[in-house]
Design an enzyme around this catalytic site. Structure first.
Site, PDB file in Angstrom:
ATOM      1  N   HIS A   1       0.834  -1.211   0.000  1.00  0.00           N
ATOM      2  CA  HIS A   1       0.000   0.000   0.000  1.00  0.00           C
ATOM      3  C   HIS A   1       0.870   1.265   0.000  1.00  0.00           C
ATOM      4  O   HIS A   1       0.690   2.137  -0.848  1.00  0.00           O
ATOM      5  CB  HIS A   1      -0.929  -0.001   1.225  1.00  0.00           C
ATOM      6  CG  HIS A   1      -1.771   1.221   1.341  1.00  0.00           C
ATOM      7  ND1 HIS A   1      -3.064   1.266   0.857  1.00  0.00           N
ATOM      8  CD2 HIS A   1      -1.517   2.445   1.850  1.00  0.00           C
ATOM      9  CE1 HIS A   1      -3.559   2.477   1.084  1.00  0.00           C
ATOM     10  NE2 HIS A   1      -2.632   3.206   1.686  1.00  0.00           N
ATOM     11  N   GLU A   2       1.789   1.345   0.941  1.00  0.00           N
ATOM     12  CA  GLU A   2       2.598   2.565   1.041  1.00  0.00           C
ATOM     13  C   GLU A   2       3.511   2.736  -0.162  1.00  0.00           C
ATOM     14  O   GLU A   2       3.670   3.846  -0.672  1.00  0.00           O
ATOM     15  CB  GLU A   2       3.383   2.592   2.355  1.00  0.00           C
ATOM     16  CG  GLU A   2       2.515   2.684   3.598  1.00  0.00           C
ATOM     17  CD  GLU A   2       1.538   3.857   3.645  1.00  0.00           C
ATOM     18  OE1 GLU A   2       1.739   4.870   2.938  1.00  0.00           O
ATOM     19  OE2 GLU A   2       0.553   3.762   4.403  1.00  0.00           O
TER      20      GLU A   2
ATOM     21  N   HIS B   1      -5.733   6.655  -2.775  1.00  0.00           N
ATOM     22  CA  HIS B   1      -6.576   5.632  -2.153  1.00  0.00           C
ATOM     23  C   HIS B   1      -7.672   5.215  -3.129  1.00  0.00           C
ATOM     24  O   HIS B   1      -8.180   6.025  -3.891  1.00  0.00           O
ATOM     25  CB  HIS B   1      -7.176   6.146  -0.843  1.00  0.00           C
ATOM     26  CG  HIS B   1      -6.159   6.244   0.242  1.00  0.00           C
ATOM     27  ND1 HIS B   1      -6.070   7.308   1.104  1.00  0.00           N
ATOM     28  CD2 HIS B   1      -5.156   5.397   0.602  1.00  0.00           C
ATOM     29  CE1 HIS B   1      -5.078   7.107   1.941  1.00  0.00           C
ATOM     30  NE2 HIS B   1      -4.500   5.963   1.651  1.00  0.00           N
ATOM     31  N   CYS B   2      -8.020   3.939  -3.092  1.00  0.00           N
ATOM     32  CA  CYS B   2      -8.961   3.334  -4.034  1.00  0.00           C
ATOM     33  C   CYS B   2     -10.291   3.054  -3.327  1.00  0.00           C
ATOM     34  O   CYS B   2     -10.317   2.764  -2.129  1.00  0.00           O
ATOM     35  CB  CYS B   2      -8.357   2.026  -4.563  1.00  0.00           C
ATOM     36  SG  CYS B   2      -9.366   1.168  -5.779  1.00  0.00           S
TER      37      CYS B   2
ATOM     38  N   CYS C   1      -6.152  -3.665  -7.603  1.00  0.00           N
ATOM     39  CA  CYS C   1      -7.331  -3.927  -8.434  1.00  0.00           C
ATOM     40  C   CYS C   1      -6.959  -3.681  -9.900  1.00  0.00           C
ATOM     41  O   CYS C   1      -5.866  -3.208 -10.210  1.00  0.00           O
ATOM     42  CB  CYS C   1      -8.500  -3.035  -7.999  1.00  0.00           C
ATOM     43  SG  CYS C   1      -8.268  -1.282  -8.378  1.00  0.00           S
TER      44      CYS C   1
ATOM     45  N   HIS D   1       1.717   4.281  -3.092  1.00  0.00           N
ATOM     46  CA  HIS D   1       1.650   5.751  -3.100  1.00  0.00           C
ATOM     47  C   HIS D   1       2.878   6.360  -3.762  1.00  0.00           C
ATOM     48  O   HIS D   1       2.777   7.391  -4.428  1.00  0.00           O
ATOM     49  CB  HIS D   1       1.517   6.294  -1.674  1.00  0.00           C
ATOM     50  CG  HIS D   1       0.164   6.105  -1.069  1.00  0.00           C
ATOM     51  ND1 HIS D   1      -1.015   6.420  -1.718  1.00  0.00           N
ATOM     52  CD2 HIS D   1      -0.202   5.647   0.160  1.00  0.00           C
ATOM     53  CE1 HIS D   1      -2.043   6.165  -0.918  1.00  0.00           C
ATOM     54  NE2 HIS D   1      -1.577   5.680   0.222  1.00  0.00           N
TER      55      HIS D   1
END
Length: 185
Positions: free
Chosen positions: A131-132, A141-142, A166, A135
Site C-alpha cells: 500500500h505505502e 486511495h482506491c 485492483c 503511493h
C-alpha cells in the site's frame, strides 16, 4: 533500461527475518528487484515522549535524507516504532514521493491481546508495505474494498483487503513515476 529497484531499510532495531519476509511479495507485486539496505537509527527528533510514539512525517523525512535513497529507486523504511501523524491517533505507514515507511508495531496480533500468529502478521505487513509503496508510484486511495490501495483506518480493514492491486490501480503502478505524501493506509 532495467526497472528501478526497491530498497528495504530497517529503521531502528527490526528482526532481519521480518525484513526478508517482505522481499518476495514486494518483488511479485511490483515486478522489480528488492534489496535490503543498511539499518538507520530512529530519529530522536521524531520521538514524542508524551504520546510514546514517533512522528511519521519526521521519520519519513529522516529516511529520505539517508544514503539508502540515492538513485532513482523506491525506498521502504520498516520500523517497530509506533507511528502517528498530527491529528491522528496512529498510522500504519506514510508515503512520500520516492520513500515510504511502515510500522510493524500495530500489525502484531499481541497488540490487540491476541496470540502470536505469524501468518496474520505477515499478511498485514505485506499489505501495508505494498500500500505505502503504491503511493510512491502515484496511486491514491482506491474505492475498491478488496484493493490494497483502499484506505485502512483499523486493523480489521487491513485484514479484509489483500496485497493485490485492483484492475484499475495495477496498470498505474507501471505508469506512475510521481508519488505524493499520504498518511496512513
Amino acid at each position: 533500461m532495467p526497472p528501478m529497484s526497491i530498497t528495504l531499510v530497517p529503521i531502528g532495531k527490526v528482526d532481519p527475518a521480518e525484513i526478508r519476509m517482505l522481499k518476495d511479495p514486494l518483488e511479485g507485486a511490483f515486478s522489480r528487484a528488492v534489496v535490503i539496505g543498511e539499518e538507520i537509527p530512529l530519529p530522536a527528533a521524531a520521538r514524542n515522549a508524551a504520546r510514546n510514539q514517533y512522528d511519521a512525517e519526521t521519520a519519513l523525512e529522516f529516511l529520505s535524507l539517508s544514503v539508502e535513497t540515492a538513485g532513482d529507486g523506491r525506498v521502504l523504511g520498516v520500523t517497530n516504532a509506533d507511528l502517528y501523524f498530527p491529528g491522528m491517533n496512529f498510522v500504519f505507514g506514510m508515503a512520500g514521493r520516492r520513500c515510504a515507511l511502515i510500522s510493524l508495531h500495530r500489525l502484531r496480533p499481541p497488540f490487540y491481546s491476541l496470540p502470536e500468529d505469524a501468518a496474520v502478521f505477515r499478511h498485514r505487513a505485506v499489505v501495508e508495505a505494498v500500500h505505502e509503496l503504491g503511493h510512491t508510484f502515484g496511486l491514491a486511495h482506491c474505492k475498491d474494498p478488496w484493493c490494497v490501495m483502499r484506505f485502512s483506518n483499523t486493523i480489521a480493514e487491513t485484514d479484509r483487503k489483500g496485497p493485490a492491486f485492483c484492475t484499475v490501480c495495477r496498470p498505474r503502478v507501471f505508469a506512475g513515476e510521481g508519488g505524493q505524501r499520504r498518511p496512513a493506509g
